[in-house]
Design an enzyme around this catalytic site. Structure first.
Site, PDB file in Angstrom:
ATOM      1  CG  HIS A 117      -2.016  -1.066   1.088  1.00  0.00           C
ATOM      2  ND1 HIS A 117      -2.898  -1.371   2.103  1.00  0.00           N
ATOM      3  CD2 HIS A 117      -2.341  -1.893   0.065  1.00  0.00           C
ATOM      4  CE1 HIS A 117      -3.711  -2.347   1.713  1.00  0.00           C
ATOM      5  NE2 HIS A 117      -3.388  -2.686   0.491  1.00  0.00           N
ATOM      6  CB  CYS A 147       3.126  14.531  -9.295  1.00  0.00           C
ATOM      7  SG  CYS A 147       2.070  15.573 -10.296  1.00  0.00           S
ATOM      8  CB  THR A 151      -4.139  -8.269   8.160  1.00  0.00           C
ATOM      9  OG1 THR A 151      -5.079  -7.818   7.169  1.00  0.00           O
ATOM     10  CG2 THR A 151      -3.799  -9.719   7.921  1.00  0.00           C
ATOM     11  CG  ASN A 166      -6.096 -10.511  14.411  1.00  0.00           C
ATOM     12  OD1 ASN A 166      -6.618  -9.816  15.258  1.00  0.00           O
ATOM     13  ND2 ASN A 166      -6.068 -10.173  13.131  1.00  0.00           N
TER      14      ASN A 166
HETATM   15  P1  NAD Z   1      -7.496  -3.296  10.025  1.00  0.00           P
HETATM   16  O1  NAD Z   1      -7.473  -1.990  10.756  1.00  0.00           O
HETATM   17  O2  NAD Z   1      -8.602  -3.645   9.139  1.00  0.00           O
HETATM   18  O3  NAD Z   1      -7.395  -4.503  11.045  1.00  0.00           O
HETATM   19  C1  NAD Z   1      -6.421  -4.570  12.017  1.00  0.00           C
HETATM   20  C2  NAD Z   1      -6.343  -6.018  12.524  1.00  0.00           C
HETATM   21  O4  NAD Z   1      -5.301  -6.080  13.486  1.00  0.00           O
HETATM   22  C3  NAD Z   1      -7.621  -6.512  13.202  1.00  0.00           C
HETATM   23  O5  NAD Z   1      -7.922  -7.809  12.739  1.00  0.00           O
HETATM   24  C4  NAD Z   1      -7.249  -6.524  14.689  1.00  0.00           C
HETATM   25  O6  NAD Z   1      -7.924  -7.534  15.398  1.00  0.00           O
HETATM   26  C5  NAD Z   1      -5.768  -6.794  14.616  1.00  0.00           C
HETATM   27  N1  NAD Z   1      -4.977  -6.285  15.729  1.00  0.00           N
HETATM   28  C6  NAD Z   1      -5.127  -5.127  16.402  1.00  0.00           C
HETATM   29  N2  NAD Z   1      -4.149  -4.993  17.320  1.00  0.00           N
HETATM   30  C7  NAD Z   1      -3.375  -6.101  17.218  1.00  0.00           C
HETATM   31  C8  NAD Z   1      -2.189  -6.535  17.879  1.00  0.00           C
HETATM   32  N3  NAD Z   1      -1.609  -5.800  18.854  1.00  0.00           N
HETATM   33  N4  NAD Z   1      -1.633  -7.728  17.508  1.00  0.00           N
HETATM   34  C9  NAD Z   1      -2.216  -8.477  16.532  1.00  0.00           C
HETATM   35  N5  NAD Z   1      -3.333  -8.121  15.883  1.00  0.00           N
HETATM   36  C10 NAD Z   1      -3.895  -6.938  16.207  1.00  0.00           C
HETATM   37  O7  NAD Z   1      -6.108  -3.296   9.306  1.00  0.00           O
HETATM   38  P2  NAD Z   1      -5.701  -3.896   7.962  1.00  0.00           P
HETATM   39  O8  NAD Z   1      -6.334  -5.235   7.744  1.00  0.00           O
HETATM   40  O9  NAD Z   1      -4.248  -3.796   7.950  1.00  0.00           O
HETATM   41  O10 NAD Z   1      -6.341  -2.928   6.810  1.00  0.00           O
HETATM   42  C11 NAD Z   1      -6.471  -1.537   6.860  1.00  0.00           C
HETATM   43  C12 NAD Z   1      -5.550  -0.775   5.898  1.00  0.00           C
HETATM   44  O11 NAD Z   1      -5.250   0.475   6.493  1.00  0.00           O
HETATM   45  C13 NAD Z   1      -4.202  -1.367   5.703  1.00  0.00           C
HETATM   46  O12 NAD Z   1      -4.198  -2.038   4.516  1.00  0.00           O
HETATM   47  C14 NAD Z   1      -3.205  -0.222   5.685  1.00  0.00           C
HETATM   48  O13 NAD Z   1      -2.911   0.178   4.368  1.00  0.00           O
HETATM   49  C15 NAD Z   1      -3.900   0.894   6.327  1.00  0.00           C
HETATM   50  N6  NAD Z   1      -3.356   1.252   7.640  1.00  0.00           N
HETATM   51  C16 NAD Z   1      -2.004   1.210   7.862  1.00  0.00           C
HETATM   52  C17 NAD Z   1      -1.478   1.531   9.111  1.00  0.00           C
HETATM   53  C18 NAD Z   1       0.009   1.472   9.326  1.00  0.00           C
HETATM   54  O14 NAD Z   1       0.778   1.633   8.387  1.00  0.00           O
HETATM   55  N7  NAD Z   1       0.473   1.201  10.559  1.00  0.00           N
HETATM   56  C19 NAD Z   1      -2.338   1.888  10.144  1.00  0.00           C
HETATM   57  C20 NAD Z   1      -3.726   1.945   9.882  1.00  0.00           C
HETATM   58  C21 NAD Z   1      -4.210   1.612   8.629  1.00  0.00           C
END
Ligand code: NAD
Length: 245
Positions: A119, A127, A186, A211
């Site tokens: 991502h 740009c 995730t 998770n």
């Molecule tokens: P999501 O927010 O949909 O889900 C997060 C997942 O992490 C959940 O299943 C939750 O139960 C789990 N989780 C939370 N805390 C945890 C921990 N301490 N240990 C293990 N699991 C834990 O996130 P996603 O599926 O990554 O999708 C959202 C999109 O948002 C991503 O693809 C990303 O591009 C973006 N995003 C990125 C960041 C970052 O770079 N840190 C932060 C927020 C969102």
């Protein structure tokens, strides 16, 4: 913390391992997930309504300010014990492919090399008119491209946009090839990243999920490990490789 002995032996003997991480990986570094509790000044905005091209076109200032806020958090964040454990893992596995949905750069900061950032990376800008034109982030609000004057935008993949084909192809090949696939922090909801563990399963890999909550993938995981990535991974890596150099 004790893991199934066959998990440890499968991991120890695996020469090819793929890992997919999501925002839960960085939660214990203080970077909020999108779907976790909201307790900030942005709590009234859904990320799905800010991280889109449409939102940026309608209100670049609003979207830019949100990204500046997220960048501040990420600048202050440090790799947690889970990131460091995955960096250690790289020294023990012949071929480790680390694929992340995160845009925070924390895997690279921890020491992993060749990380596939599906991502993008929030610290880069590009740009909004020219896809091949990444620039480093500036801290001023809504900066413009120095070549053409269009708005700069964060070099991340927004909802509704396509992932970079090369990264996705490398990640899919790793999912097909690997002996063990780890799916960490995730929600396994957003395709095409969510398809990677499914591809791995179809090709005979052992699936490990880490998770704090159940996901649609949990019922298919050979080894569902319930808990925080920053707590589980150091134990898993120590028990797997602890007696190796
Ligand atoms: P999501 O927010 O949909 O889900 C997060 C997942 O992490 C959940 O299943 C939750 O139960 C789990 N989780 C939370 N805390 C945890 C921990 N301490 N240990 C293990 N699991 C834990 O996130 P996603 O599926 O990554 O999708 C959202 C999109 O948002 C991503 O693809 C990303 O591009 C973006 N995003 C990125 C960041 C970052 O770079 N840190 C932060 C927020 C969102």
């Amino acid at each position: 913390m004790k893991f199934a002995p066959e998990l440890i032996s499968r991991l120890r003997s695996a020469r090819d391992v793929a890992v997919l991480t999501g925002s839960g990986m960085s939660a214990d570094s203080g970077v909020p997930t999108f779907r976790g509790p909201r307790n900030s000044l942005w709590e009234n905005y859904a990320p799905e309504e800010l991280a889109t091209e449409g939102a940026f076109k309608r209100n670049p200032q609003l979207v830019w300010t949100w990204y500046e806020w997220r960048r501040e958090i990420i600048r202050a964040a440090r790799p947690n014990a889970g990131h460091l454990a995955l960096a250690r893992m790289q020294n023990h596995v012949l071929r480790l492919t680390l694929v992340t949905q995160n845009v925070d750069g924390l895997h690279t900061a921890a020491g992993n090399t060749g990380v596939i950032e599906l991502h993008g990376n929030i610290m880069r800008n590009r740009c909004s008119r020219d896809e091949t034109h990444p620039q480093m982030a500036e801290s001023s609000s809504t900066p413009r491209c120095s070549s053409c004057g269009a708005h700069l935008r964060p070099d991340v993949v927004w909802f509704g946009e396509h992932l970079h084909t090369a990264g996705l192809e490398t990640a899919s090949a790793a999912a097909k090839r690997c002996e063990v696939f780890l799916c960490i922090g995730t929600s396994a909801l957003i395709n095409p990243a969510a398809l990677l563990p499914v591809i791995a399963l179809e090709h005979g890999a052992a699936l490990v999920e880490i998770n704090i909550s159940d996901t649609p993938l949990t019922q298919f995981a050979h080894y569902p490990l319930k808990g925080s990535a920053s707590r589980i991974l150091p134990h898993l890596i120590e028990q797997t490789y602890g007696d190796q150099q």
